[in-house]
Motif scaffolding. Structure first.
Motif, PDB file in Angstrom:
ATOM      1  N   ILE A 413     -39.828 -32.425 -33.880  1.00 28.76           N
ATOM      2  CA  ILE A 413     -39.603 -32.829 -35.271  1.00 28.76           C
ATOM      3  C   ILE A 413     -38.102 -32.887 -35.507  1.00 28.76           C
ATOM      4  CG2 ILE A 413     -39.818 -32.072 -37.677  1.00 28.76           C
ATOM      5  CD1 ILE A 413     -42.541 -30.857 -36.900  1.00 28.76           C
ATOM      6  N   SER A 414     -37.644 -33.990 -36.037  1.00 30.02           N
ATOM      7  CA  SER A 414     -36.195 -34.165 -36.226  1.00 30.02           C
ATOM      8  C   SER A 414     -35.786 -34.165 -37.695  1.00 30.02           C
ATOM      9  CB  SER A 414     -35.729 -35.474 -35.575  1.00 30.02           C
ATOM     10  OG  SER A 414     -36.438 -36.575 -36.111  1.00 30.02           O
ATOM     11  N   GLU A 415     -36.753 -34.283 -38.609  1.00 27.29           N
ATOM     12  CA  GLU A 415     -36.441 -34.238 -40.043  1.00 27.29           C
ATOM     13  C   GLU A 415     -37.373 -33.249 -40.721  1.00 27.29           C
ATOM     14  OE1 GLU A 415     -34.684 -38.714 -40.981  1.00 27.29           O
ATOM     15  OE2 GLU A 415     -36.656 -38.150 -41.740  1.00 27.29           O
ATOM     16  N   LEU A 416     -36.764 -32.293 -41.446  1.00 28.51           N
ATOM     17  CA  LEU A 416     -37.543 -31.270 -42.142  1.00 28.51           C
ATOM     18  C   LEU A 416     -37.399 -31.427 -43.650  1.00 28.51           C
ATOM     19  CD1 LEU A 416     -37.113 -27.847 -40.302  1.00 28.51           C
ATOM     20  CD2 LEU A 416     -39.220 -29.113 -40.670  1.00 28.51           C
ATOM     21  N   PHE A 417     -38.531 -31.493 -44.348  1.00 26.73           N
ATOM     22  CA  PHE A 417     -38.546 -31.536 -45.806  1.00 26.73           C
ATOM     23  C   PHE A 417     -38.972 -30.176 -46.347  1.00 26.73           C
ATOM     24  CE2 PHE A 417     -39.194 -35.955 -44.622  1.00 26.73           C
ATOM     25  CZ  PHE A 417     -38.367 -36.637 -45.513  1.00 26.73           C
ATOM     26  N   VAL A 418     -38.548 -29.899 -47.568  1.00 28.35           N
ATOM     27  CA  VAL A 418     -39.031 -28.743 -48.291  1.00 28.35           C
ATOM     28  C   VAL A 418     -39.130 -29.128 -49.760  1.00 28.35           C
ATOM     29  CG1 VAL A 418     -36.745 -27.738 -48.667  1.00 28.35           C
ATOM     30  CG2 VAL A 418     -38.745 -26.270 -48.727  1.00 28.35           C
ATOM     31  N   LEU A 419     -40.201 -28.695 -50.434  1.00 28.41           N
ATOM     32  CA  LEU A 419     -40.404 -28.945 -51.851  1.00 28.41           C
ATOM     33  C   LEU A 419     -40.351 -27.614 -52.573  1.00 28.41           C
ATOM     34  CD1 LEU A 419     -41.684 -31.486 -50.396  1.00 28.41           C
ATOM     35  CD2 LEU A 419     -43.132 -31.718 -52.430  1.00 28.41           C
ATOM     36  N   THR A 420     -39.491 -27.520 -53.611  1.00 28.50           N
ATOM     37  CA  THR A 420     -39.322 -26.250 -54.296  1.00 28.50           C
ATOM     38  C   THR A 420     -38.998 -26.483 -55.766  1.00 28.50           C
ATOM     39  OG1 THR A 420     -38.063 -24.181 -54.355  1.00 28.50           O
ATOM     40  CG2 THR A 420     -36.881 -26.154 -53.656  1.00 28.50           C
ATOM     41  N   VAL A 435     -32.891 -34.962 -51.911  1.00 31.02           N
ATOM     42  CA  VAL A 435     -33.136 -36.397 -51.775  1.00 31.02           C
ATOM     43  C   VAL A 435     -34.205 -36.796 -52.790  1.00 31.02           C
ATOM     44  CG1 VAL A 435     -32.521 -36.480 -49.317  1.00 31.02           C
ATOM     45  CG2 VAL A 435     -34.893 -36.008 -49.993  1.00 31.02           C
ATOM     46  N   PRO A 436     -34.328 -38.083 -53.111  1.00 30.61           N
ATOM     47  CA  PRO A 436     -35.397 -38.520 -54.019  1.00 30.61           C
ATOM     48  C   PRO A 436     -36.765 -38.241 -53.417  1.00 30.61           C
ATOM     49  CG  PRO A 436     -33.755 -40.243 -53.714  1.00 30.61           C
ATOM     50  CD  PRO A 436     -33.458 -39.193 -52.702  1.00 30.61           C
ATOM     51  N   ALA A 437     -37.740 -38.004 -54.261  1.00 34.93           N
ATOM     52  CA  ALA A 437     -39.090 -37.739 -53.776  1.00 34.93           C
ATOM     53  C   ALA A 437     -39.620 -38.900 -52.944  1.00 34.93           C
ATOM     54  CB  ALA A 437     -40.028 -37.459 -54.946  1.00 34.93           C
ATOM     55  N   GLU A 438     -39.141 -40.102 -53.254  1.00 34.40           N
ATOM     56  CA  GLU A 438     -39.588 -41.283 -52.517  1.00 34.40           C
ATOM     57  C   GLU A 438     -39.135 -41.258 -51.058  1.00 34.40           C
ATOM     58  OE1 GLU A 438     -39.698 -41.997 -56.790  1.00 34.40           O
ATOM     59  OE2 GLU A 438     -38.114 -41.277 -55.415  1.00 34.40           O
ATOM     60  N   ARG A 439     -38.232 -40.353 -50.716  1.00 29.28           N
ATOM     61  CA  ARG A 439     -37.770 -40.253 -49.328  1.00 29.28           C
ATOM     62  C   ARG A 439     -38.833 -39.627 -48.431  1.00 29.28           C
ATOM     63  NH1 ARG A 439     -36.497 -39.792 -44.777  1.00 29.28           N
ATOM     64  NH2 ARG A 439     -34.406 -39.621 -43.839  1.00 29.28           N
ATOM     65  N   LEU A 440     -39.832 -38.965 -49.046  1.00 26.87           N
ATOM     66  CA  LEU A 440     -40.938 -38.406 -48.277  1.00 26.87           C
ATOM     67  C   LEU A 440     -41.722 -39.522 -47.586  1.00 26.87           C
ATOM     68  CD1 LEU A 440     -42.295 -35.895 -50.944  1.00 26.87           C
ATOM     69  CD2 LEU A 440     -41.358 -35.235 -48.705  1.00 26.87           C
ATOM     70  N   PRO A 441     -42.346 -39.244 -46.448  1.00 27.78           N
ATOM     71  CA  PRO A 441     -43.239 -40.242 -45.859  1.00 27.78           C
ATOM     72  C   PRO A 441     -44.311 -40.658 -46.868  1.00 27.78           C
ATOM     73  CG  PRO A 441     -42.883 -38.414 -44.352  1.00 27.78           C
ATOM     74  CD  PRO A 441     -42.272 -38.010 -45.652  1.00 27.78           C
ATOM     75  N   LYS A 455     -38.362 -30.245 -56.572  1.00 28.54           N
ATOM     76  CA  LYS A 455     -37.227 -30.917 -55.938  1.00 28.54           C
ATOM     77  C   LYS A 455     -37.535 -31.082 -54.456  1.00 28.54           C
ATOM     78  CE  LYS A 455     -33.650 -29.274 -59.119  1.00 28.54           C
ATOM     79  NZ  LYS A 455     -33.332 -30.625 -59.645  1.00 28.54           N
ATOM     80  N   VAL A 456     -37.114 -32.200 -53.912  1.00 26.54           N
ATOM     81  CA  VAL A 456     -37.334 -32.492 -52.501  1.00 26.54           C
ATOM     82  C   VAL A 456     -35.998 -32.379 -51.776  1.00 26.54           C
ATOM     83  CG1 VAL A 456     -38.097 -34.209 -50.812  1.00 26.54           C
ATOM     84  CG2 VAL A 456     -39.257 -34.030 -53.035  1.00 26.54           C
ATOM     85  N   LEU A 457     -35.992 -31.592 -50.709  1.00 24.28           N
ATOM     86  CA  LEU A 457     -34.781 -31.414 -49.915  1.00 24.28           C
ATOM     87  C   LEU A 457     -35.072 -31.768 -48.462  1.00 24.28           C
ATOM     88  CD1 LEU A 457     -34.931 -28.682 -52.041  1.00 24.28           C
ATOM     89  CD2 LEU A 457     -32.519 -28.806 -51.398  1.00 24.28           C
ATOM     90  N   LEU A 458     -34.032 -32.210 -47.764  1.00 20.59           N
ATOM     91  CA  LEU A 458     -34.180 -32.701 -46.398  1.00 20.59           C
ATOM     92  C   LEU A 458     -33.100 -32.105 -45.509  1.00 20.59           C
ATOM     93  CD1 LEU A 458     -35.236 -34.719 -44.189  1.00 20.59           C
ATOM     94  CD2 LEU A 458     -33.627 -36.394 -45.155  1.00 20.59           C
ATOM     95  N   LYS A 459     -33.479 -31.785 -44.284  1.00 19.93           N
ATOM     96  CA  LYS A 459     -32.506 -31.367 -43.273  1.00 19.93           C
ATOM     97  C   LYS A 459     -32.800 -32.113 -41.979  1.00 19.93           C
ATOM     98  CE  LYS A 459     -30.341 -27.358 -41.101  1.00 19.93           C
ATOM     99  NZ  LYS A 459     -30.282 -25.871 -41.052  1.00 19.93           N
ATOM    100  N   VAL A 460     -31.782 -32.776 -41.447  1.00 18.61           N
ATOM    101  CA  VAL A 460     -31.910 -33.471 -40.169  1.00 18.61           C
ATOM    102  C   VAL A 460     -31.518 -32.488 -39.082  1.00 18.61           C
ATOM    103  CG1 VAL A 460     -31.125 -35.403 -38.763  1.00 18.61           C
ATOM    104  CG2 VAL A 460     -31.398 -35.682 -41.237  1.00 18.61           C
TER     105      VAL A 460
END
Length: 468
Positions: A413-420, A435-441, A455-460
């Motif tokens: 897995i190269s991209e990790l999302f978290v919703l909080t 990131v915007p929620a639309e960035r989710l798959p 809120k949606v957060l992303l870590k590469v």
């Protein structure tokens, strides 16, 4: 044509340097104002790479790292004794130092100290130390006592560390000095004793509660009995390995210097970890840039031996369901976490990891692979991060995230999302970005709760293994 390619080539090279510097910057921040005790033997001092080691020490000092350097002198002592036609026997791999040998030992140790101090003064315009002003402080920081008589053998002026003047060393470090210690100690009665450099380094690291103990030897690191380089182990695993290596040596009846050095380094690391020096690094003095590679890159250069955690982080099992329910229910009632039934936990238990302390579940987290829009799973979501209220002091939450990130890398897995809803800034401190929620798959976004407004957060993720 070459004239057109040259600027692009230069731009590419500059881009690589910028990329490298950005990845190094977090390590610089992590290591600043930390105390490192670095030990190297007399073999390192006489090696062709020693000048570069001095440059690297100077660089670490310029980055705000507090350095205590401990040097050995075995080959230099051997050379002095040979010239004087004095033989000093070894018993159980420890030199017996008679009074007649002591002046030659002092000469070897003193010569190395002067050599190192001179190298730190080298500020020539054509050297990497141009413009640097580094004060190196030596002194009677080490109090020693006789090693005594063992198995009927009197070690005479061979000694062991009695105490370290940690306050005096700390004062020198706080004034921006590098502290240099040799393999000698002084008794309260004014006698001088020949010591093991490894013992001086270990006891100094313990007395200072140093952040790292770094042992520079001939080998690239520690090897297992199959001669494979070990990158990272705990002190408990190191003890098992030391026992195995000792048994192999006893079977073979003889051991070369490199084998003995590895065993001494392992024992030093184990002792340091047991006395709350959490990390010991073992690496080569012969490899150019090994020290910088170990401290400022993801993969490192040698072997990291870390303190075994009192709290164990491990994958969850069905037997942990009861503990998970007790941990999660209060947070679910407060609306901090989405409610998970017992049945759902049972079906998703393979996604969870827990922190266990004395049989009690005090923390948990989950990693869910996500179906990417292109039909290939390479994204994931971290969820259900929870720490028991009585154990929220310290870094347990960050340790959980680090554990889950390692699991994510194992799963490619190269991209990790978290919703909080409450802890966005905490995740940002750990390297996530909003990131915007639309960035989710798309498949995950379809199940996004717009009323909850998480809120949606992303870590590469970098696929390399991080060693700090």
């Amino acid at each position: 044509m070459n004239q057109h390619l040259s600027p692009n080539s230069t731009n590419l090279e500059n881009s690589d340097h910028i990329h490298w510097f950005r990845h190094v910057a977090p390590y610089i921040n992590t290591h600043r104002n930390k105390t490192f005790v670095v030990m190297f033997g007399g073999e390192a001092v006489s090696h062709a790479n020693f000048h570069d080691m001095i440059y690297d020490f100077a660089l670490l000092h310029s980055l705000g790292i507090r350095l205590v350097l401990v040097h050995g002198s075995r080959p230099q002592i051997d050379g002095n004794l040979q010239q004087a036609d004095i033989t000093t026997p070894f018993y159980k791999n420890l030199r017996i130092t008679p009074k007649t040998a002591l002046p030659h030992v002092l000469n070897a140790v003193g010569s190395i100290r002067l050599q190192i101090e001179a190298l730190f003064c080298m500020g020539l315009a054509n050297s990497p130390m141009y413009g640097s002003k580094i004060n190196v402080v030596s002194g009677n920081f080490v109090t020693a006592r006789p090693y005594g008589v063992h198995d009927g053998v009197d070690y005479q002026f061979t000694g062991e560390v009695r105490s370290i003047d940690s306050q005096a060393i700390a004062n020198s470090l706080s004034q921006g000095h590098i502290v240099l210690l040799g393999s000698m100690g002084y008794s309260a009665t004014g006698e001088v004793f020949n010591l093991l450099a490894e013992e001086v380094a270990v006891q100094t690291a313990i007395a200072l509660q140093a952040d790292k103990l770094i042992l520079l030897g001939k080998n690239a690191g520690v090897y297992d009995i199959s001669q494979h380089l070990i990158r990272e182990i705990t002190d408990k695993q190191a003890q098992i390995l030391l026992n195995d290596l000792t048994n192999v040596k006893q079977m073979e009846e003889t051991a070369n210097f490199e084998q003995l050095e590895s065993q001494r380094f392992l024992q030093s690391a184990i002792t340091a970890c047991q006395k709350n020096v959490s990390r010991t690094h073992i690496l080569s003095y012969a490899k150019k840039g090994a020290l910088l590679e170990e401290l400022f890159t993801h993969d490192g250069s040698g072997t990291l031996i870390s303190q075994s955690a009192y709290d164990e982080i491990r994958p969850a099992s069905i037997a942990d369901i009861g503990g998970l329910l007790q941990l999660l229910e209060p947070l679910e009632q407060q609306g901090i976490l989405v409610r998970r039934s017992k049945e759902r936990l049972e079906s998703e238990i393979d996604k969870f990891c827990i922190i266990e302390r004395d049989g009690m579940v005090i923390g948990c987290g989950a990693l869910y692979p996500l179906q990417a829009d292109v039909g290939e799973i390479f994204q994931g979501e971290i969820a259900c991060i929870a720490i028991h209220p009585n154990y929220r002091q310290g870094n347990r939450g960050a340790d959980l995230i680090a554990f889950l990130q390692k699991q994510a890398k194992i799963q490619h897995i190269s991209e990790l999302f978290v919703l909080t809803t409450r802890t966005a800034h905490w995740f940002m401190e750990l390297g996530f970005a909003e990131v915007p929620a639309e960035r989710l798959p798309k498949a995950r976004f379809a199940n996004y709760n717009h009323e909850r407004k998480s809120k949606v957060l992303l870590k590469v993720l970098n696929q390399n293994t991080v060693k700090i």
